[in-house]
Design an enzyme around this catalytic site. Structure first.
Site, PDB file in Angstrom:
ATOM      1  N   PRO A   2       0.580  -1.298  -0.104  1.00  0.00           N
ATOM      2  CA  PRO A   2       0.084   0.146  -0.007  1.00  0.00           C
ATOM      3  C   PRO A   2       0.923   1.396  -0.065  1.00  0.00           C
ATOM      4  O   PRO A   2       1.867   1.279   0.745  1.00  0.00           O
ATOM      5  CB  PRO A   2      -0.980  -0.098   1.451  1.00  0.00           C
ATOM      6  CG  PRO A   2      -0.630  -1.572   1.583  1.00  0.00           C
ATOM      7  CD  PRO A   2       0.519  -1.938   1.117  1.00  0.00           C
ATOM      8  N   GLU A   3       0.394   2.320  -0.834  1.00  0.00           N
ATOM      9  CA  GLU A   3       1.062   3.615  -0.866  1.00  0.00           C
ATOM     10  C   GLU A   3       0.024   4.549  -0.583  1.00  0.00           C
ATOM     11  O   GLU A   3      -1.236   4.449  -0.061  1.00  0.00           O
ATOM     12  CB  GLU A   3       1.517   3.898  -2.113  1.00  0.00           C
ATOM     13  CG  GLU A   3       2.701   2.779  -2.580  1.00  0.00           C
ATOM     14  CD  GLU A   3       4.113   3.234  -3.166  1.00  0.00           C
ATOM     15  OE1 GLU A   3       4.275   4.463  -3.465  1.00  0.00           O
ATOM     16  OE2 GLU A   3       4.566   2.274  -3.496  1.00  0.00           O
ATOM     17  N   LYS A  51       0.174   7.652   4.925  1.00  0.00           N
ATOM     18  CA  LYS A  51      -0.221   5.840   4.953  1.00  0.00           C
ATOM     19  C   LYS A  51      -0.897   5.695   6.077  1.00  0.00           C
ATOM     20  O   LYS A  51      -1.094   4.390   6.441  1.00  0.00           O
ATOM     21  CB  LYS A  51       1.152   5.304   4.828  1.00  0.00           C
ATOM     22  CG  LYS A  51       2.029   5.568   3.355  1.00  0.00           C
ATOM     23  CD  LYS A  51       3.221   4.619   3.496  1.00  0.00           C
ATOM     24  CE  LYS A  51       3.891   4.852   2.315  1.00  0.00           C
ATOM     25  NZ  LYS A  51       5.237   3.943   2.231  1.00  0.00           N
ATOM     26  N   ARG A 249      15.012  -0.548   1.939  1.00  0.00           N
ATOM     27  CA  ARG A 249      14.032  -1.115   0.695  1.00  0.00           C
ATOM     28  C   ARG A 249      14.641  -1.283  -0.443  1.00  0.00           C
ATOM     29  O   ARG A 249      15.661  -0.871  -0.738  1.00  0.00           O
ATOM     30  CB  ARG A 249      12.961   0.040   0.414  1.00  0.00           C
ATOM     31  CG  ARG A 249      11.882   0.299   1.574  1.00  0.00           C
ATOM     32  CD  ARG A 249      10.817  -0.924   2.090  1.00  0.00           C
ATOM     33  NE  ARG A 249      10.143  -0.482   2.993  1.00  0.00           N
ATOM     34  CZ  ARG A 249      10.457  -0.812   4.412  1.00  0.00           C
ATOM     35  NH1 ARG A 249      11.659  -1.253   4.750  1.00  0.00           N
ATOM     36  NH2 ARG A 249       9.761  -0.575   5.533  1.00  0.00           N
TER      37      ARG A 249
END
Length: 269
Positions: A2-3, A51, A249
């Site tokens: 999810p962004e 978020k 990441r």
């Protein structure tokens, strides 16, 4: 993963379904909230902040949830069969018309609505929020001029809503190596503006499309395309970890289209 646009769309759907309705029950499947019952209280609104999702409920109560890597909210009609195993469910909010089911949510907590700043006050301007301020986002990014732009974009204290996919796609479209120092990014304002435009363009759909092509497998330029040819120049896309654990990441880039700064030599598998 999810962004910011995914959370925004989830919050909008939740708001449209629940806002103004009275909860007929709640079921918290996390130990610290197991005995909480919000039944009888009205849902005021559901909003996204970067978020984070904030479900504001009558009585100065906010349900704060965060999706992180795998979380989601889904809406079901009462009595309908859930599509995900029950052991993945963390919270259920029920009204006369809907069941809002939170799956795999790593963050589920109740806070006073008047104290929300305690959990989201550190965030930078929200790319999809009413507080969006591009100049402020640029100012915050420039506060750490020696930091790699690929790391700085993921720091929610600078601008809230960018995740790994948009980090990779924005930098590719900008022709900027993820390892370029913030101070050396020629048009940082354009990077910020493109980030905003991409999230706005995708906020009304679940797919995140940056190429303009809606076909599966054709929707992104470099994200999760390690070893495959660049859509522009044909050079194999590379990837490796960027950042310090546990916040590192996988970063994706084209070494030809985003040349100019030395990058790690060992691509991630």
């Amino acid at each position: 993963m999810p962004e910011g646009d995914t959370v925004w769309l989830s919050a909008k759907r939740m708001h449209d379904a629940l806002a103004g309705a009275t909860l007929t029950g709640s079921d918290f499947r996390v130990p610290k909230l197991a005995t909480v019952d919000l039944g009888g209280r009205q849902v005021r609104e559901v909003v996204a902040r970067g978020k984070h999702m904030l479900t504001r409920i009558e009585g100065d109560v906010t349900l704060h949830t965060h999706f992180r890597m795998e979380g989601s909210w889904r809406l079901h009609r009462p009595g309908a069969r859930w599509q995900t195993p029950a052991h993945h469910v963390r919270v259920v909010l029920t009204t006369a018309d809907w069941q809002a089911v939170g799956y795999r949510l790593p963050v589920v907590e109740l806070v006073p609505t008047t104290a929300e700043e305690r959990i989201v006050g550190h965030l930078g301007p929200d790319l999809l929020g009413p507080d969006w301020d591009a100049d402020e986002a640029v100012r915050r990014l420039r506060m750490q001029p020696d930091r790699a732009i690929g790391e700085a974009l993921l720091d929610q204290r600078n601008l809230a809503g960018i995740g790994n996919l948009y980090r990779a796609e924005v930098l590719f479209l900008s022709g900027v190596s993820p390892w370029t120092a913030v101070a050396d990014v020629a048009r940082l304002d354009r990077v910020v503006d493109l980030s905003h435009r991409l999230l706005v363009a995708n906020r009304s759909r679940w797919d995140q499309i940056t190429t303009g092509n809606t076909r599966r497998g054709e929707q992104q330029w470099v994200f999760e395309r390690t070893g495959r040819p660049c859509r522009r120049c044909g050079e194999p896309i590379r990837s490796t970890l960027q950042g310090e654990p546990p916040y590192d990441r996988i970063c994706y880039w084209c070494p030809r289209c985003q040349a100019g700064v030395e990058t790690p030599s060992d691509p991630a598998g």
